[in-house]
Scaffold this active site. Sequence first.
Site, PDB file in Angstrom:
ATOM      1  N   THR A  27       0.866  -1.185   0.000  1.00 15.79           N
ATOM      2  CA  THR A  27       0.000   0.000   0.000  1.00 15.79           C
ATOM      3  C   THR A  27       0.898   1.229   0.000  1.00 15.79           C
ATOM      4  OG1 THR A  27       0.055   0.251   2.397  1.00 15.79           O
ATOM      5  CG2 THR A  27      -1.677  -1.172   1.512  1.00 15.79           C
ATOM      6  N   LEU A  62       3.605  -1.074   4.799  1.00 22.06           N
ATOM      7  CA  LEU A  62       3.045   0.208   5.214  1.00 22.06           C
ATOM      8  C   LEU A  62       4.159   1.249   5.172  1.00 22.06           C
ATOM      9  CD1 LEU A  62       1.095  -1.093   8.362  1.00 22.06           C
ATOM     10  CD2 LEU A  62       0.126  -0.559   6.105  1.00 22.06           C
ATOM     11  N   ILE A  91       7.812  -2.483   6.771  1.00 18.26           N
ATOM     12  CA  ILE A  91       7.789  -1.022   6.743  1.00 18.26           C
ATOM     13  C   ILE A  91       8.499  -0.532   5.476  1.00 18.26           C
ATOM     14  CG2 ILE A  91       8.499   1.087   7.959  1.00 18.26           C
ATOM     15  CD1 ILE A  91       6.281  -0.594   9.368  1.00 18.26           C
ATOM     16  N   LYS A  92       7.768   0.355   4.767  1.00 15.99           N
ATOM     17  CA  LYS A  92       8.300   0.888   3.512  1.00 15.99           C
ATOM     18  C   LYS A  92       9.104   2.153   3.786  1.00 15.99           C
ATOM     19  CE  LYS A  92       5.738   0.624  -0.774  1.00 15.99           C
ATOM     20  NZ  LYS A  92       4.482   1.006  -1.438  1.00 15.99           N
ATOM     21  N   ILE A  93      10.368   2.118   3.371  1.00 12.44           N
ATOM     22  CA  ILE A  93      11.258   3.274   3.566  1.00 12.44           C
ATOM     23  C   ILE A  93      11.792   3.686   2.188  1.00 12.44           C
ATOM     24  CG2 ILE A  93      13.463   4.039   4.607  1.00 12.44           C
ATOM     25  CD1 ILE A  93      11.654   3.350   6.838  1.00 12.44           C
TER      26      ILE A  93
END
Length: 301
Positions: A27, A62, A91-93
């Site tokens: 997402t 996310l 976790i999207k970085i």
Amino acid sequence: MKIFVDTAEIEEIKTAISWGIVDGVTTNPSLIKKAVDKRQGKITMEEYIKEIVKISPGPVSLEVLGGNCDKMVKEGRLLYEKFSKYGKVAIKIPVNPSTQENDGLEFDGLKAIRRLSSEGIPINVTLVMSPEQALLAAKAGATYVSPFAGRVDDYIRSKMGMKIGKDFQKDSYFDTERIQIIAERKIDDLINNSKSVAEIYNDAEGWKFWELAQDNGVWSGVDLVAKILQIYRNYGIKTEVIAASIRNPRQAREVAELGVHIATLPFEVIQGMISHYKTTEGMRNFASDIVPSYSALFDQK
Ligand code: G3P
């Protein structure tokens, strides 16, 4: 190849899960906002994300919002603590959170990846546009890297002067073989009209098309994925590659041919992958051909 569904629409996620083909979800904040807004205040963003995490059979990526290392680390921890109790979360970085050249934040993405991954938080490194970025992200501890194939195609097409909506559509397949044929012909002209190798090598005008048709040696989004996979294989790097920004079924097939670990696909791309004219025609023929004695096998008493 694992398939993630690249959407925040719960109905789409559920439908794709019912097809038996979903291994995870990706997402981004705008996709989630759009989906929550549709519910007109009936659900909070937190409840909505919780629902996605609960139904997904695999990791849900996310994204953080912060543009520097400390903010990204804080937000990453928070998102992970809040949602990982309901299912798998990554976790999207962003690989490089700079919004302009030389703002001093170029390496904050890598620093945040290192810090969060050393705490055991799976990181999906996003907005990867070059094999070099993917190599550094893996070194910093990324669990996944997401090369944005479609956006690299957009960039190369725009360098060549093609306009989205006019010369190509967002979901049009980018045929790099065609581009390479054109580029090679132009070089043939250059070779035939030059006297020495040095003259050919230094002819900036003659090489213009060749330079415009690629991004620093990357010829397409699919080629970007291929180069990252090759580098990871060279060194036995365990980071998984998620082919992202996939716009059409043929691109999905091409990254599968490369052996990419995961492709994250918009719902419409998955829908497109199941259709073929001859399959539909075959079904029509079967249906019009039914033998009564065979169909009697299915009669219930
Ligand atoms: O997977 C990344 C995606 O959400 C962005 O796709 O089509 O906007 O480049 P796109």
